[in-house]
Design an enzyme around this catalytic site. Structure first.
Site, short mmCIF file in Angstrom:
data_model
loop_
_atom_site.label_atom_id
_atom_site.label_comp_id
_atom_site.label_asym_id
_atom_site.label_seq_id
_atom_site.Cartn_x
_atom_site.Cartn_y
_atom_site.Cartn_z
N GLU A 174 -31.95 40.43 -30.14
CA GLU A 174 -32.87 41.26 -29.35
C GLU A 174 -32.14 42.13 -28.33
O GLU A 174 -32.31 41.95 -27.11
CB GLU A 174 -33.93 40.38 -28.69
CG GLU A 174 -34.80 39.65 -29.71
CD GLU A 174 -35.93 38.85 -29.09
OE1 GLU A 174 -35.97 38.72 -27.86
OE2 GLU A 174 -36.77 38.34 -29.86
N GLU A 289 -37.79 35.46 -36.48
CA GLU A 289 -38.56 34.84 -35.40
C GLU A 289 -40.02 35.20 -35.65
O GLU A 289 -40.56 36.12 -35.04
CB GLU A 289 -38.07 35.30 -34.03
CG GLU A 289 -36.69 34.78 -33.68
CD GLU A 289 -36.34 34.95 -32.20
OE1 GLU A 289 -37.27 35.16 -31.38
OE2 GLU A 289 -35.14 34.86 -31.87
#
Length: 657
Positions: A174, A289
Site C-alpha cells: 500500500e 487483502e
C-alpha cells in the site's frame, strides 16, 4: 491427473421463518469450468516498531498461531503473506563499499514456514538497519538490487528453485499510505525500487515472480498507475529497454461489510486497468487483502462466530462464479488478511483465524489458542475439487440463479489411480450468509437431489459437516463460562469442544439409488458440507511428521502432516499416547473425531508449575476412513525431546508401488 467437477450458483433470498429450496445436481454433466484453490492464503503484519519485528515473527505466540493454521487439512491455507520482512535483517559491515547482512532471524522464519509447508507472500519491504534513505540515489538502487539477488539466491540454495518459485514476491505494501520506514519514496524512486527488485530476482532465475502494487489503485493514487504505466512503457533502470516485466497485479479490495463490494470493486479496477493499459490484459490479478471489512483490530462481534465463516465462503463463491469464468480476466488469488494475533479484550472479535488468550499471570506466562469457525470454513473448502459441474436451485417451481443469501457448489472427484486410498467423491457445499448482519433466528429446509450418480462401486458412504452458531461456537462457550480473560483448563476444554466443523451425519451408507434425495436443514448463518465417497482400494496411507510442542505445564500441542495420507474421505485422525515407551502400550487421547492435523493434550485439571509428568512420553497418529479402515501409524514422537520427530513436512511420501 486428478479430475474434478464443480459448479457454483447463487440465489436471491428474502427470509421468512423457514424457506424451502430444492437443489438438483446432474452428476453426469460434462460442462466444466476450472476451479483452483485460489483462496488458500492468509496474511498479517507485525506491530510497531518495525525494526523489532523479529521478536514478533519468531515469538512463541506467532509460531503457535501458524502451527494451528497449518493444521487445517489438505494444505487449506498454503500461503502466508507478511509485511516488513526485510526489517529482520541487519547490516553487519561494509566490504569494499558494499553492505553485508545478517540473515539469521529471517533464516529462522523461512525455515519454520518451510517446515510447516507454507509458501511465502514475500512483500519486499523494510529497511535493514535503516540504511536506505533515497531510491533516486544510484548507489542505493544498486545496493537494493544486490540485496534482493542475495536474498533470493540464499533461499534457492537452501530450499531449491521449485519451492522459491512458488513464492509471490510483491512490492511495498500500500504505497499510497506513505508508510516507507524512513525512506524518501518519490514516484521515480518507487519505479527505481521496482526495477531493482525485478532485476535482483532475474539475476537468480526468470522463474521468480514479482507483482504489485498491493494497493487500492484508485485513479487518484500516487504510485499505482505510474508503476503500471512504467511496466508497459517505461524505461528499465538497468537495461534501458522499454517496459519492465510484472508477473501479477495485486489489488486490495475490501468489503465495507458487504460481500459483493469486494468483487464489484475488483472488477471495476481491473476494467479500468485493461481499458487504459491493454497490454496488461493477460497479467494475473490478485486481491490479496479481500477482507469483508477494513481494520483488522476493530472489535466486531460477527468476526467471532459463523457469520464470518459464512461470508468468507460466500465471497470465494462469488469470485468462482462471476470472475474465474471470464476469459478477459486472469484472476488467480484471493487472500484474507486474517493471520493476526488477537489481544485482550477482543479475543474472538478481531480479524483473526484463532482466538488468542495470553496467560500472563502464570509462572511462566504462556498462550492458548482456540480455533474460530472461519478456520473451519477453510478446512471444508480444502476438500473441494477443481472443475465446475452445473447445479440448479428452485423455490416453488421458480429457478433461482442470482446472487443472494443462499449459495453453494457441487464437486465430483475422479482419482488419479484406482488401486490406492483415493477414490471417487462427490461433495456439495452450501452456505447461508446475510453478509456481516447479525441475524435473527431463521432457517431453511433444503431438498438435495443427486441425479445420474454413477460411482464405480455400490459401496459408498456419505457425511454431513456443519459450521453454525448452534453447534460450533467457541465464542458462545466462552461467554457461557463468564467471558474470562484468563480461562481455566476446563474453560479451554469447553471452548475447544465446540471448535468444529461438526460432523452431524455419518459416515452413513448410500442407499444405492439414483436419483437420490436427501433432506437437509440449515440455520442462518451456516456453512454445510455434504461428502459422498466410494470405497477405496486400500486404507489411508501413513500419517507422518508428528511434533509435540509445549504450551505450559502438562499441556502440549500435537501436530502432524496429512500430506502423504492420500485421502479426503477421513472420519478422523486418532492421536495416541504412551507414557512407557515408543513401542507402547498406547491409548487414544483425542475423544472427539477431527480432520484437523492438531490436537491439544491437557490431561491435568489444574496447572502445576514446571510439571510435565502427565504429558511426558510418546505420541503417534493414524488416519481412519469412512469404512473404519485405519492407515499405518506415524513414527512415534517423544516429548519433551522429540527425538523421533521429523519436523519438516517436506518429505517424500512413501511409494505405494
Amino acid at each position: 491427473m486428478f479430475l474434478f467437477f464443480v459448479f457454483f450458483i447463487f440465489f436471491n433470498l428474502t427470509f421468512s421463518n423457514c424457506e424451502i429450496y430444492k437443489v438438483y445436481v446432474n452428476s453426469s454433466a460434462t460442462s466444466t469450468i476450472k476451479l483452483t484453490r485460489f483462496w488458500s492464503s492468509t496474511g498479517f503484519c507485525p506491530p510497531l516498531p518495525h525494526q523489532e519485528d523479529s521478536a514478533f515473527f519468531l515469538g512463541a505466540d506467532m509460531q503457535q498461531n501458524l502451527l494451528y493454521i497449518s493444521s487445517a487439512p489438505q494444505n487449506a491455507v498454503r500461503q502466508v503473506r507478511m509485511h516488513w520482512l526485510l526489517d529482520m535483517l541487519t547490516v553487519n559491515q561494509f566490504v569494499n563499499g558494499t553492505p553485508q547482512y545478517n540473515f539469521t532471524n529471517l533464516d529462522n522464519l523461512v525455515t519454520f514456514l518451510w517446515e510447516n509447508d507454507f509458501t511465502i507472500g514475500f512483500e519486499v519491504m523494510g529497511n535493514p538497519s535503516n540504511m536506505f534513505t533515497d531510491f533516486e540515489n544510484k548507489t542505493q538502487v544498486y545496493w537494493w538490487k544486490d540485496l534482493v539477488s542475495t536474498l533470493a539466491q540464499r533461499y534457492v540454495d537452501s530450499y531449491g528453485l521449485y519451492y522459491i518459485s512458488q513464492w509471490n514476491f510483491e512490492t511495498w505494501n500500500e504505497p499510497d499510505t506513505h508508510d516507507f520506514d524512513g525512506l524518501n519514496f518519490t514516484v521515480q524512486g518507487f519505479l527505481n525500487y521496482f526495477d531493482a527488485t525485478r532485476q535482483g530476482l532475474l539475476e537468480v532465475s526468470t522463474l521468480l515472480r514479482l507483482g504489485g502494487p498491493g494497493d487500492k489503485c484508485s485513479l487518484s493514487g500516487m504510485y499505482c498507475w505510474p508503476l503500471l504505466r512504467h511496466c508497459v512503457n517505461g524505461t528499465n533502470y538497468f537495461t534501458g529497454e522499454k517496459g519492465v516485466r510484472i508477473d501479477f497485479i495485486s489489488l486490495h479490495k475490501k468489503g465495507s461489510g458487504s460481500s459483493s463490494t469486494i468483487m464489484n470493486d475488483t472488477l471495476d479496477t481491473v476494467n479500468q486497468i485493461h481499458l487504459l493499459l491493454p497490454d496488461l490484459k493477460n497479467v494475473p490479478i490478485y486481491n490479496d487483502e479481500a477482507d469483508p471489512l477494513v481494520g483488522w483490530s476493530k472489535d466486531e462481534s460477527w468476526r467471532a462466530d459463523a457469520i464470518y465463516a459464512a461470508i468468507v465462503a460466500k465471497v470465494i463463491t462469488q469470485h468462482q462464479t462471476y470472475v474465474i469464468p471470464r476469459s478477459d480476466i486472469n484472476f488467480q488469488l484471493l487472500s484474507n488478511d486474517n493471520g493476526f494475533l488477537s489481544y485482550n479484550p477482543s479475543f474472538f472479535t478481531q480479524r483473526t483465524l484463532l482466538a488468542r488468550f495470553q496467560m500472563n499471570n502464570t509462572s511462566p506466562p504462556h498462550v492458548h489458542f482456540v480455533r474460530k469457525p472461519v478456520l473451519g470454513t477453510m478446512a471444508l473448502l480444502a476438500l473441494v475439487g477443481d472443475q465446475q459441474l452445473p447445479m440448479s436451485v428452485s423455490e416453488d417451481g421458480r429457478v433461482l440463479d442470482s446472487l443472494g443469501v443462499f449459495g453453494g457448489f457441487t464437486t465430483v472427484h475422479l482419482p488419479e489411480e484406482n488401486d490406492g486410498p483415493d477414490s471417487w467423491q462427490l461433495s456439495v457445499l452450501l452456505y447461508l450468509s446475510n453478509d456481516t448482519t447479525v441475524p435473527s433466528s431463521q432457517s431453511a429446509s433444503i431438498q438435495l437431489t443427486l441425479d445420474a450418480l454413477k460411482p464405480p462401486t455400490q459401496d459408498v458412504m456419505y457425511t454431513v459437516y456443519r459450521i453454525n452458531n448452534v453447534d460450533t461456537n467457541p465464542f458462545l462457550m466462552w461467554q457461557k463460562a463468564g467471558s474470562p480473560k484468563t480461562p481455566k483448563v476446563a474453560d479451554f476444554a469447553f471452548m475447544r469442544s465446540a471448535e468444529g466443523p461438526l460432523r452431524s451425519t455419518g459416515p452413513s451408507k448410500w442407499p444405492a439409488q439414483s436419483p437420490w434425495s436427501l433432506q437437509l436443514s440449515m440455520t442462518l448463518p451456516e456453512v454445510l458440507f455434504f461428502h459422498l465417497c466410494a470405497r477405496p482400494s486400500s486404507p489411508p496411507d501413513q500419517t507422518n511428521n508428528v511434533l509435540v510442542t509445549n504450551i505450559t505445564s502438562n499441556q502440549v500441542l500435537v501436530t502432524w502432516s496429512d500430506a502423504c495420507v492420500h485421502s479426503k474421505c477421513l472420519t478422523s485422525f486418532e492421536v495416541e499416547y504412551s507414557s512407557t515407551s515408543a513401542s507402547g502400550p498406547y491409548q487414544r487421547i483425542n475423544p472427539v473425531d477431527t480432520i484437523f492435523t492438531s490436537f491439544v493434550f491437557s490431561p491435568a485439571k489444574d496447572i502445576t508449575p514446571n510439571d510435565d509428568t502427565l504429558v511426558t512420553g510418546f505420541y503417534r497418529v493414524r488416519a481412519v476412513d469412512y469404512w473404519d479402515n485405519a492407515g499405518a501409524y506415524s513414527l512415534p514422537a517423544s516429548y519433551p525431546d522429540n527425538e523421533s520427530a521429523v519436523k519438516s513436512r517436506h518429505v517424500n511420501c512413501r511409494s505405494r508401488a
